[in-house]
Design a protein around this motif. Structure first.
Motif, short mmCIF file in Angstrom:
data_model
loop_
_atom_site.label_atom_id
_atom_site.label_comp_id
_atom_site.label_asym_id
_atom_site.label_seq_id
_atom_site.Cartn_x
_atom_site.Cartn_y
_atom_site.Cartn_z
N TYR A 1 0.93 -1.17 0.15
CA TYR A 1 0.09 0.01 -0.01
C TYR A 1 0.89 1.10 0.10
CZ TYR A 1 0.63 0.62 5.00
OH TYR A 1 1.12 0.65 6.44
N LYS A 2 0.27 2.25 -0.59
CA LYS A 2 1.18 3.55 -0.58
C LYS A 2 0.88 4.07 0.72
CE LYS A 2 0.94 4.76 -5.44
NZ LYS A 2 0.10 5.24 -6.58
N ASP B 1 1.30 6.93 2.04
CA ASP B 1 0.63 8.15 2.57
C ASP B 1 -1.00 8.15 2.20
OD1 ASP B 1 0.61 7.97 -0.22
OD2 ASP B 1 1.07 10.22 -0.78
N THR B 2 -1.43 7.07 1.47
CA THR B 2 -2.96 7.07 1.27
C THR B 2 -3.51 6.06 2.66
OG1 THR B 2 -2.63 4.84 0.08
CG2 THR B 2 -2.90 6.81 -1.29
N ASP C 1 -3.85 3.08 2.62
CA ASP C 1 -4.77 2.11 1.90
C ASP C 1 -4.60 0.65 2.24
OD1 ASP C 1 -6.88 1.30 0.33
OD2 ASP C 1 -5.98 1.81 -1.57
N HIS C 2 -4.50 0.33 3.25
CA HIS C 2 -3.97 -0.86 3.81
C HIS C 2 -5.04 -2.06 3.91
CE1 HIS C 2 -4.60 0.56 7.51
NE2 HIS C 2 -3.89 1.49 7.47
#
Ligand code: FMN
Length: 201
Positions: free
Chosen positions: A3-4, A6-7, A9-10
């Protein structure tokens, strides 16, 4: 998975970031306010950053009392968190108003530093007495300062409880450090083993 960062988004209930950078030592920071009041708080964003001179740092997420006091007085102590002091360490992390003495709150004995005008935990197996050298606001890729206050201090005095010195060494098995993992998890140091560094040539 990937996942990125900073997002965030995990897809997991909690960000695993701090569980990956673990175990972390806990710097239990003793300070005095400019008003003379004592303060104590645990920081797992803590480590050595230089061996010669001896420099340690703790980082405050937001401008908490320990960072404020260290900035105002220029000194702090780092107290060793051993297994027997775990409950007291946790009690001292309560988000109490400025001016509340967490030594008293946690039922600890406050003693006065030898080299610095800051209190330390008399029950601690080891104490580092430190003078502030820098306070850094880390900057992200966007150039903006994080709401983090990294307090660096040079160690000017080291106190060790004689009970944890054995065979000329600071005996970690006797001192029983407690480390911070992710989430609400902690760990004691596991079985110790020695490993010599590789010799070249
Ligand atoms: C084991 C442990 C480690 C912690 N590490 C940090 C940390 O690295 N940075 C931080 O800002 N807060 C950390 N906290 C939360 C602070 O201890 C808490 O906010 C405390 O009230 C701060 O005290 P102070 O305002 O007297 O400095 C930690 C709490 C615990 C229990």
């Amino acid at each position: 998975m990937f996942y990125k960062a900073d997002t965030r988004d995990h897809g997991l209930p909690h960000d695993p970031f701090k569980a990956i950078v673990a175990p972390r030592p806990i710097g239990w920071i003793g300070t005095r306010g400019a008003d003379g009041g004592r303060n104590l708080g645990p920081y797992s964003f803590f480590n050595i950053v230089s061996d010669s001179p001896k420099i340690v740092m703790f980082s405050s997420s937001g401008y908490k009392h320990s960072a404020r006091n260290a900035a105002e007085t220029g000194v702090f102590t780092v107290n060793y968190v051993s297994a027997d002091l775990m409950a007291a360490m946790n009690a001292s992390s309560a988000a109490v108003p400025y001016g509340v003495d967490e030594f008293d709150l946690a039922g600890l004995t406050a003693a006065e530093g030898e080299m610095v005008d800051a209190p330390y935990v008399a029950e601690a197996k080891a104490v580092l007495e430190c003078r502030v050298t820098q306070i850094i606001r880390p900057v992200g890729l966007d150039g903006r300062e994080a709401d983090a206050h990294m307090v660096l201090g040079q160690v000017v005095g080291i106190r060790i409880d004689d009970s944890v010195i054995q065979n000329g060494r600071f005996d970690v098995a006797l001192a029983r450090p407690v480390t911070r993992l992710g989430y609400m998890d902690y760990a004691e140091a596991g079985p110790l083993f020695e490993l010599a560094r590789p010799k070249v040539g």
